[in-house]
Design a protein around this motif. Sequence first.
Motif, short mmCIF file in Angstrom:
data_model
loop_
_atom_site.label_atom_id
_atom_site.label_comp_id
_atom_site.label_asym_id
_atom_site.label_seq_id
_atom_site.Cartn_x
_atom_site.Cartn_y
_atom_site.Cartn_z
N UNK A 109 -14.57 5.26 38.21
CA UNK A 109 -13.80 4.18 38.83
C UNK A 109 -13.73 4.26 40.34
N UNK A 110 -14.45 5.21 40.95
CA UNK A 110 -14.37 5.43 42.39
C UNK A 110 -15.55 4.81 43.12
N UNK A 111 -15.27 4.06 44.17
CA UNK A 111 -16.34 3.51 45.02
C UNK A 111 -16.84 4.63 45.93
N UNK A 112 -18.12 4.96 45.84
CA UNK A 112 -18.68 6.06 46.63
C UNK A 112 -19.57 5.56 47.77
N UNK A 113 -19.98 4.31 47.71
CA UNK A 113 -20.79 3.71 48.77
C UNK A 113 -20.67 2.20 48.67
N UNK A 114 -20.85 1.50 49.79
CA UNK A 114 -20.79 0.05 49.76
C UNK A 114 -21.77 -0.53 50.77
N UNK A 115 -22.15 -1.77 50.54
CA UNK A 115 -23.05 -2.50 51.44
C UNK A 115 -22.30 -3.68 52.02
N UNK A 116 -22.53 -3.94 53.31
CA UNK A 116 -21.93 -5.07 53.99
C UNK A 116 -23.01 -5.79 54.78
N UNK A 117 -23.09 -7.09 54.61
CA UNK A 117 -24.07 -7.89 55.36
C UNK A 117 -23.61 -7.98 56.80
N UNK A 136 -25.20 -2.95 56.49
CA UNK A 136 -24.51 -1.70 56.84
C UNK A 136 -24.13 -1.02 55.53
N UNK A 137 -24.44 0.26 55.44
CA UNK A 137 -24.11 1.06 54.27
C UNK A 137 -22.96 1.99 54.64
N UNK A 138 -21.90 1.96 53.87
CA UNK A 138 -20.80 2.91 54.03
C UNK A 138 -20.93 3.99 52.98
N UNK A 139 -21.05 5.23 53.42
CA UNK A 139 -21.21 6.37 52.53
C UNK A 139 -19.88 7.13 52.47
N UNK A 140 -19.45 7.53 51.27
CA UNK A 140 -18.18 8.26 51.08
C UNK A 140 -17.02 7.50 51.72
N UNK A 141 -16.77 6.25 51.34
CA UNK A 141 -15.78 5.44 52.05
C UNK A 141 -14.35 5.93 51.98
N UNK A 176 -27.64 1.89 58.69
CA UNK A 176 -28.06 0.49 58.72
C UNK A 176 -29.48 0.35 58.22
N UNK A 177 -29.73 -0.69 57.41
CA UNK A 177 -31.06 -1.00 56.89
C UNK A 177 -31.29 -2.50 57.03
N UNK A 178 -32.55 -2.92 57.17
CA UNK A 178 -32.84 -4.33 57.45
C UNK A 178 -32.67 -5.28 56.27
N UNK A 183 -31.30 -5.94 51.94
CA UNK A 183 -30.46 -5.44 50.85
C UNK A 183 -31.23 -4.48 49.96
N UNK A 184 -32.50 -4.78 49.72
CA UNK A 184 -33.32 -3.90 48.86
C UNK A 184 -33.47 -2.51 49.47
N UNK A 185 -33.71 -2.43 50.78
CA UNK A 185 -33.86 -1.11 51.40
C UNK A 185 -32.51 -0.39 51.47
N UNK A 186 -31.43 -1.15 51.63
CA UNK A 186 -30.10 -0.55 51.63
C UNK A 186 -29.77 0.03 50.25
N UNK A 187 -30.05 -0.73 49.21
CA UNK A 187 -29.81 -0.23 47.85
C UNK A 187 -30.67 0.99 47.55
N UNK A 188 -31.93 0.95 47.98
CA UNK A 188 -32.81 2.09 47.77
C UNK A 188 -32.29 3.34 48.46
N UNK A 189 -31.78 3.18 49.67
CA UNK A 189 -31.21 4.31 50.40
C UNK A 189 -30.03 4.90 49.63
N UNK A 190 -29.12 4.03 49.16
CA UNK A 190 -27.93 4.51 48.45
C UNK A 190 -28.33 5.19 47.13
N UNK A 191 -29.29 4.64 46.44
CA UNK A 191 -29.72 5.25 45.18
C UNK A 191 -30.33 6.62 45.41
N UNK A 192 -31.16 6.77 46.45
CA UNK A 192 -31.74 8.08 46.77
C UNK A 192 -30.63 9.05 47.18
#
Length: 79
Positions: free
Chosen positions: A22-30, A36-41, A50-52, A54-63
């Motif tokens: 139930x914990x948000x561990x990362x988020x994406x903001x346009x 913009x990716x927030x890690x460990x919010x 920052x990634x250009x 949404x697909x590259x941002x999601x890929x970064x968070x998944x890795x």
Amino acid sequence: MLPEGFQWRVDADNEPAMFLGGQRVAFLTRVDSGWRIGINPTLITRRYVFRPTEATARGYVEAWAHKWKDRLREEYGTD
């Protein structure tokens, strides 16, 4: 494929976010320049990346989730 227990959902701000249990561990903001990716919010170690697209941002968070899954489970109390 995400590590077990991790999932993409829409958060309270109607933005894509990765949750562990139930914990948000990362988020994406346009933003104007992409995403913009927030890690460990919720932790002191919060940082932004920052990634250009949404697909590259999601890929970064998944890795990131794969790399740090054990530490995240420990910190967020979901092992």
